[in-house]
Design a protein around this motif. Structure first.
Motif, PDB file in Angstrom:
ATOM      1  N   GLY A  96      28.744  35.435  34.202  1.00  0.00           N
ATOM      2  CA  GLY A  96      27.291  35.353  34.060  1.00  0.00           C
ATOM      3  C   GLY A  96      26.885  34.428  32.937  1.00  0.00           C
ATOM      4  O   GLY A  96      25.957  33.608  33.074  1.00  0.00           O
ATOM      5  N   ILE A  97      27.576  34.516  31.809  1.00  0.00           N
ATOM      6  CA  ILE A  97      27.283  33.653  30.669  1.00  0.00           C
ATOM      7  C   ILE A  97      27.652  32.206  30.979  1.00  0.00           C
ATOM      8  O   ILE A  97      26.905  31.267  30.659  1.00  0.00           O
ATOM      9  N   LEU A  98      28.812  31.998  31.603  1.00  0.00           N
ATOM     10  CA  LEU A  98      29.219  30.631  31.961  1.00  0.00           C
ATOM     11  C   LEU A  98      28.237  30.014  32.958  1.00  0.00           C
ATOM     12  O   LEU A  98      27.906  28.819  32.873  1.00  0.00           O
ATOM     13  N   ASP A  99      27.761  30.811  33.906  1.00  0.00           N
ATOM     14  CA  ASP A  99      26.749  30.321  34.847  1.00  0.00           C
ATOM     15  C   ASP A  99      25.496  29.859  34.107  1.00  0.00           C
ATOM     16  O   ASP A  99      24.935  28.801  34.406  1.00  0.00           O
ATOM     17  N   ALA A 100      25.045  30.654  33.149  1.00  0.00           N
ATOM     18  CA  ALA A 100      23.838  30.302  32.399  1.00  0.00           C
ATOM     19  C   ALA A 100      24.047  29.008  31.615  1.00  0.00           C
ATOM     20  O   ALA A 100      23.143  28.154  31.552  1.00  0.00           O
ATOM     21  N   ILE A 101      25.224  28.850  31.026  1.00  0.00           N
ATOM     22  CA  ILE A 101      25.520  27.612  30.286  1.00  0.00           C
ATOM     23  C   ILE A 101      25.533  26.418  31.236  1.00  0.00           C
ATOM     24  O   ILE A 101      24.964  25.356  30.944  1.00  0.00           O
ATOM     25  N   ALA A 102      26.186  26.599  32.395  1.00  0.00           N
ATOM     26  CA  ALA A 102      26.291  25.504  33.370  1.00  0.00           C
ATOM     27  C   ALA A 102      24.925  25.045  33.862  1.00  0.00           C
ATOM     28  O   ALA A 102      24.729  23.862  34.171  1.00  0.00           O
ATOM     29  N   GLU A 103      23.983  25.963  33.931  1.00  0.00           N
ATOM     30  CA  GLU A 103      22.650  25.642  34.438  1.00  0.00           C
ATOM     31  C   GLU A 103      21.712  25.113  33.357  1.00  0.00           C
ATOM     32  O   GLU A 103      20.570  24.738  33.650  1.00  0.00           O
ATOM     33  N   THR A 104      22.173  25.095  32.118  1.00  0.00           N
ATOM     34  CA  THR A 104      21.333  24.686  30.992  1.00  0.00           C
ATOM     35  C   THR A 104      21.688  23.276  30.560  1.00  0.00           C
ATOM     36  O   THR A 104      22.859  22.921  30.466  1.00  0.00           O
ATOM     37  N   ASN A 105      20.688  22.468  30.275  1.00  0.00           N
ATOM     38  CA  ASN A 105      20.907  21.099  29.833  1.00  0.00           C
ATOM     39  C   ASN A 105      21.189  21.090  28.336  1.00  0.00           C
ATOM     40  O   ASN A 105      20.343  20.731  27.520  1.00  0.00           O
ATOM     41  N   CYS A 106      22.398  21.531  27.974  1.00  0.00           N
ATOM     42  CA  CYS A 106      22.768  21.596  26.562  1.00  0.00           C
ATOM     43  C   CYS A 106      24.158  20.994  26.385  1.00  0.00           C
ATOM     44  O   CYS A 106      24.896  20.803  27.351  1.00  0.00           O
ATOM     45  N   PHE A 107      24.511  20.689  25.155  1.00  0.00           N
ATOM     46  CA  PHE A 107      25.875  20.303  24.836  1.00  0.00           C
ATOM     47  C   PHE A 107      26.708  21.579  24.834  1.00  0.00           C
ATOM     48  O   PHE A 107      26.347  22.550  24.160  1.00  0.00           O
ATOM     49  N   GLY A 110      42.406  28.316  26.339  1.00  0.00           N
ATOM     50  CA  GLY A 110      42.944  28.244  27.696  1.00  0.00           C
ATOM     51  C   GLY A 110      42.562  29.418  28.570  1.00  0.00           C
ATOM     52  O   GLY A 110      42.261  29.250  29.754  1.00  0.00           O
ATOM     53  N   ASP A 111      42.532  30.638  28.019  1.00  0.00           N
ATOM     54  CA  ASP A 111      42.237  31.814  28.825  1.00  0.00           C
ATOM     55  C   ASP A 111      40.810  31.772  29.356  1.00  0.00           C
ATOM     56  O   ASP A 111      40.568  31.993  30.545  1.00  0.00           O
ATOM     57  N   THR A 112      39.847  31.502  28.489  1.00  0.00           N
ATOM     58  CA  THR A 112      38.456  31.491  28.919  1.00  0.00           C
ATOM     59  C   THR A 112      38.195  30.386  29.927  1.00  0.00           C
ATOM     60  O   THR A 112      37.469  30.582  30.912  1.00  0.00           O
ATOM     61  N   SER A 113      38.775  29.235  29.696  1.00  0.00           N
ATOM     62  CA  SER A 113      38.548  28.119  30.605  1.00  0.00           C
ATOM     63  C   SER A 113      39.076  28.410  32.006  1.00  0.00           C
ATOM     64  O   SER A 113      38.598  27.843  32.990  1.00  0.00           O
ATOM     65  N   ARG A 114      40.062  29.322  32.115  1.00  0.00           N
ATOM     66  CA  ARG A 114      40.582  29.667  33.440  1.00  0.00           C
ATOM     67  C   ARG A 114      39.520  30.322  34.311  1.00  0.00           C
ATOM     68  O   ARG A 114      39.553  30.227  35.538  1.00  0.00           O
ATOM     69  N   ALA A 115      38.553  31.004  33.687  1.00  0.00           N
ATOM     70  CA  ALA A 115      37.500  31.662  34.462  1.00  0.00           C
ATOM     71  C   ALA A 115      36.672  30.649  35.236  1.00  0.00           C
ATOM     72  O   ALA A 115      36.160  30.955  36.319  1.00  0.00           O
ATOM     73  N   ILE A 116      36.541  29.446  34.703  1.00  0.00           N
ATOM     74  CA  ILE A 116      35.775  28.400  35.384  1.00  0.00           C
ATOM     75  C   ILE A 116      36.413  28.090  36.734  1.00  0.00           C
ATOM     76  O   ILE A 116      35.731  28.014  37.759  1.00  0.00           O
ATOM     77  N   GLU A 117      37.712  27.943  36.729  1.00  0.00           N
ATOM     78  CA  GLU A 117      38.431  27.636  37.966  1.00  0.00           C
ATOM     79  C   GLU A 117      38.495  28.848  38.888  1.00  0.00           C
ATOM     80  O   GLU A 117      38.287  28.741  40.105  1.00  0.00           O
ATOM     81  N   TYR A 121      36.476  31.320  39.339  1.00  0.00           N
ATOM     82  CA  TYR A 121      35.239  31.781  39.977  1.00  0.00           C
ATOM     83  C   TYR A 121      34.374  30.638  40.499  1.00  0.00           C
ATOM     84  O   TYR A 121      33.166  30.777  40.657  1.00  0.00           O
ATOM     85  N   GLY A 122      35.031  29.511  40.792  1.00  0.00           N
ATOM     86  CA  GLY A 122      34.371  28.432  41.531  1.00  0.00           C
ATOM     87  C   GLY A 122      33.303  27.673  40.772  1.00  0.00           C
ATOM     88  O   GLY A 122      32.452  27.015  41.377  1.00  0.00           O
ATOM     89  N   LEU A 123      33.352  27.727  39.432  1.00  0.00           N
ATOM     90  CA  LEU A 123      32.428  26.921  38.637  1.00  0.00           C
ATOM     91  C   LEU A 123      32.969  25.504  38.534  1.00  0.00           C
ATOM     92  O   LEU A 123      34.153  25.251  38.769  1.00  0.00           O
ATOM     93  N   SER A 124      32.114  24.567  38.173  1.00  0.00           N
ATOM     94  CA  SER A 124      32.521  23.167  38.072  1.00  0.00           C
ATOM     95  C   SER A 124      32.652  22.752  36.613  1.00  0.00           C
ATOM     96  O   SER A 124      31.721  22.952  35.818  1.00  0.00           O
ATOM     97  N   GLU A 125      33.792  22.157  36.272  1.00  0.00           N
ATOM     98  CA  GLU A 125      33.970  21.656  34.907  1.00  0.00           C
ATOM     99  C   GLU A 125      32.911  20.629  34.546  1.00  0.00           C
ATOM    100  O   GLU A 125      32.530  20.493  33.380  1.00  0.00           O
ATOM    101  N   ALA A 126      32.420  19.917  35.548  1.00  0.00           N
ATOM    102  CA  ALA A 126      31.434  18.867  35.301  1.00  0.00           C
ATOM    103  C   ALA A 126      30.132  19.426  34.734  1.00  0.00           C
ATOM    104  O   ALA A 126      29.323  18.672  34.169  1.00  0.00           O
ATOM    105  N   ASP A 127      29.902  20.720  34.878  1.00  0.00           N
ATOM    106  CA  ASP A 127      28.666  21.328  34.373  1.00  0.00           C
ATOM    107  C   ASP A 127      28.749  21.681  32.890  1.00  0.00           C
ATOM    108  O   ASP A 127      27.792  22.216  32.322  1.00  0.00           O
TER     109      ASP A 127
END
Length: 409
Positions: A342-353, A359-366, A368-374
């Motif tokens: 939920g938090i990663l989704d909110a960050i991905a949708e926000t125009n912020c740096f 390594g562990d947290t970044s695995r959640a991106i992959e 749960y189908g989030l995009s690194e580009a976000d």
């Protein structure tokens, strides 16, 4: 800007010794492909396509541990990622390795054996001492340049990381370059709006130190995971302690209690704590309970609850920069991924740096189908990321900077 040289400064047609960090999970004796191979492949591909003779150093595990193994399987995964053959020799600086290095043609790639199988590699020592080891003195004369791309190991004083830059012209690879710039941004960049840090994970000692070090750079901290429970305990709630066979909280509480209470006292207005927590109910399903309704901790809490996520999201959406260190729950179990995702989704949708670290947290991106580009940057570093955030020196970065300074002189 970093004070080290990069691949842009590397002379053409060089014999290059490059240090990567391919340390990976090992399952049934086989290394598992992960983000590190993908990232380092960019550096290796660029070197090979430029016509350099490329010899690679990397490590896997530590002596005595189950994941301490040969790098033969790593060479196969890296070859798939690079799109070129990657030779492998089960030797690091003996005759077999030296012959294989000598036989390389322009554009060819060779991975040497696990550096930690060398006695000279592991003991922490000064760069000057490491430069005098047989490991460094044997290999260095065969090369024109050394490239360090292993940012995630940059906090170590090992021979392959700090010895070679003292005796060879030294450069940062693309992973080293991008990781350094993103992970030091919290200290070096000026942001127009609020800076938020999401703090979680199981290593509370690390993140509490980060919170203390960054109190003047971060406007608010959103807490979950073990650190979040320990802060709830400091705030007077009956959580943040071990139950049953659990061994996560009490020792870290004793070690950090004074610092937690100090940070909470001094920066309480900037610290957001979970208002509800999730646990495994009697039927095996996810259940949630408001923190104020907990009379005694009787079970392990595995995630922050839905109300907490809803409370945290507005803080993220109005931020100019968000840094993440640690997951808010046990996201590997889909039942308890809601907080982290939920938090990663909110960050991905926000125009912020945004920087997602560890390594562990970044695995959640992959997962749960989030995009690194976000995200502005997804770090593959753990300990080095912590050190960058707290301003502690990174020995491998310092030796690259010193090598650049020597060249300028």
């Amino acid at each position: 800007m970093p004070a080290f040289n990069t691949l842009d400064d590397l002379s053409a047609d060089s014999r290059v010794l490059a240090r990567l960090d391919l340390n990976s999970p090992i399952e049934d004796g086989t290394p598992q492909d992960n983000r590190r191979f993908e990232r380092h492949a960019e550096t290796v591909r660029e070197l090979a396509e430029a016509g350099h003779r490329v010899v690679l150093l990397a490590h896997q595990g530590r002596p005595g541990r189950d994941d301490f193994t040969s790098l033969g399987g790593h060479a196969e995964i890296l070859a798939d990622r690079v799109g070129r053959d990657v030779g492998f020799v089960a030797d690091t600086y003996g005759d077999e390795a030296l012959e294989a290095i000598d036989a390389l043609d322009a554009g060819e790639i060779l991975l040497l054996e696990n550096t930690r199988m060398c006695d000279d590699e592991l003991p922490e020592a000064s760069p000057e001492e490491k430069a005098e080891t047989e490991f460094v003195r044997t290999l260095a004369p065969l090369f024109d340049a050394y490239v360090n791309d292993a940012y995630s190991a940059a906090h170590r004083k090992h021979a392959s990381l700090v010895g070679f830059p003292l005796v060879l012209p030294a450069y940062a690879g693309r992973v080293m370059e991008t990781e350094y710039e993103a992970n030091t941004a919290i200290a070096t960049r000026e942001f127009d709006g609020p800076v938020t840090m999401v703090v979680g994970g199981t290593k509370a000692t690390d993140v509490i130190g980060v919170m203390d070090a960054l109190d003047d750079r971060v406007d608010r901290f959103l807490l979950g995971g073990v650190a979040g429970e320990l802060f709830l305990r400091a705030a007077g709630h009956p959580v943040g302690r071990d139950v049953g066979e659990m061994d996560l909280f009490d020792e870290q509480w004793e070690r950090n209690r004074e610092l937690i209470e100090s940070v909470l006292d001094e920066r309480g207005d900037a610290i957001r704590l979970a208002s509800d927590l999730a646990y495994e109910g009697p039927d095996g399903e996810r259940a949630e309970v408001p923190v104020d309704d907990i009379g005694e901790k009787e079970t392990g809490y595995l995630d922050v609850g839905a109300t907490t996520v809803a409370d945290y999201e507005p803080a993220i959406r109005e931020s100019d920069a968000v840094f993440v260190k640690g997951a808010l729950g046990v996201f590997e179990d889909e039942r308890f991924a809601d907080g982290t995702v939920g938090i990663l989704d909110a960050i991905a949708e926000t125009n912020c740096f945004s920087v997602v670290g560890g390594g562990d947290t970044s695995r959640a991106i992959e997962m749960y189908g989030l995009s690194e580009a976000d995200f502005s940057h997804v770090s593959i570093a753990g300990g080095a990321y912590i050190r960058a955030l707290t301003g502690e020196p990174l020995p491998a970065v310092e030796t690259l900077e010193a090598a650049a300074e020597r060249r300028r002189d």
